[in-house]
Design an enzyme around this catalytic site. Sequence first.
Site, PDB file in Angstrom:
ATOM      1  N   SER A 150      19.839  19.656  21.603  1.00 52.27           N
ATOM      2  CA  SER A 150      19.764  19.411  23.044  1.00 52.27           C
ATOM      3  C   SER A 150      19.910  20.742  23.801  1.00 52.27           C
ATOM      4  O   SER A 150      19.133  21.662  23.562  1.00 52.27           O
ATOM      5  CB  SER A 150      20.827  18.379  23.443  1.00 52.27           C
ATOM      6  OG  SER A 150      20.605  17.897  24.746  1.00 52.27           O
ATOM      7  N   ASP A 292      13.220   9.499  21.704  1.00 53.43           N
ATOM      8  CA  ASP A 292      14.027  10.574  22.271  1.00 53.43           C
ATOM      9  C   ASP A 292      13.903  10.640  23.797  1.00 53.43           C
ATOM     10  O   ASP A 292      12.915  10.184  24.375  1.00 53.43           O
ATOM     11  CB  ASP A 292      13.548  11.903  21.683  1.00 53.43           C
ATOM     12  CG  ASP A 292      14.625  12.960  21.592  1.00 53.43           C
ATOM     13  OD1 ASP A 292      15.514  12.985  22.462  1.00 53.43           O
ATOM     14  OD2 ASP A 292      14.575  13.757  20.643  1.00 53.43           O
ATOM     15  N   HIS A 319      17.696  10.634  21.069  1.00 50.46           N
ATOM     16  CA  HIS A 319      18.224  11.980  21.284  1.00 50.46           C
ATOM     17  C   HIS A 319      19.314  12.329  20.277  1.00 50.46           C
ATOM     18  O   HIS A 319      19.454  13.483  19.885  1.00 50.46           O
ATOM     19  CB  HIS A 319      18.762  12.102  22.713  1.00 50.46           C
ATOM     20  CG  HIS A 319      18.907  13.505  23.183  1.00 50.46           C
ATOM     21  ND1 HIS A 319      17.874  14.416  23.173  1.00 50.46           N
ATOM     22  CD2 HIS A 319      19.986  14.176  23.686  1.00 50.46           C
ATOM     23  CE1 HIS A 319      18.295  15.575  23.641  1.00 50.46           C
ATOM     24  NE2 HIS A 319      19.563  15.463  23.958  1.00 50.46           N
TER      25      HIS A 319
END
Length: 341
Positions: A150, A292, A319
């Site tokens: 991320s 995601d 994610h």
Amino acid sequence: MKQFLLAFSAIVLMFSCVKNEENKQVTIKESDYFNVRTEGVQTGGIQLIPIETPIGKFKVWTKRFGNNPKQKVLLLHGGPGSTHEYFECFESFLPKEGIEFIYYDQLGSTYSDQPTDTSLWTIERFVEEVEQVRTALGLTKGNFFLLGHSWGGILAMEYALKYQDNLKGLIISNMMSSCIDYDKYAEEVLAKQMPASAVDSIRMLEAKGDFGNPKYMDILMTHFYPKHVCRMPVEQWADPMNRGLSKTNQQIYVIMQGPSEFGISGRLEKWDRKNDLKNIKVPTLIIGGTHDTMDPKHMEWMAKEVQNGSFLLCPNGSHMSMYDDQQTYMQGVINFIKQVQ
């Protein structure tokens, strides 16, 4: 969930083989992997690393797990401002493969110093912090893998673009190479998968800056997070993930990311490195999830733009693919690390 994987200590396991400079096989045994390599009082692999910043010196928290002279993975958590804790699931997979990994709380995160000067929260300063951590840990071109998830993926890309000569391999997990493109994906794809009334309520609350309104997070937790952040019932979210995300430093998060995962509105809003991916030459693995928050097609494209890239799609993942498509994610990471010589 803190699994230190000592259950298999009753038997002698043979771990992964890596090449040394003379091209001979070096076998990592359990006794080597768990061997204490420092003298004096032991701290469980924890090392507080002093770093220099434009406003003074601070310390950041790291914890080494295992020993492997050729495979050392430094983990860059997301947020920005989250903690290393959601990476604890790696303990169930990497040790039995003989892969050393290092937890690391970036400056401002829970286990590291937490200054409040907002001038510190820039990509450029975080990159220099990572380089100081690398030096202090003795990570080199011959062993240093960098895994960023991320926001950590943004940091990993930026680090590679400046310091890739120090890297053996790069893993960019669940992150696009452009926040501009991410915002577009959130607006044109993700928002359309939510009820129009929910999107309207989010936009109204955001326009008012009413991010503390319980209704705001309730909408996200109902219509967005369980579908695109972690595809598990919220009450079943893993303890390490809950701990890591719940301790997020909100000052850093809001300044850099904005108040939610549903689009970016902070200092990262205009970040874009699409045109620079071609300059990354080290072996690179890009990981994305079908569900995601980030566009999986964009991440697949990224793997073709870097000079030596590969793409791992977690078909059931979002994610946090290391949880909701765990076997695919972990095996992909392990295979990549083992293949890089």
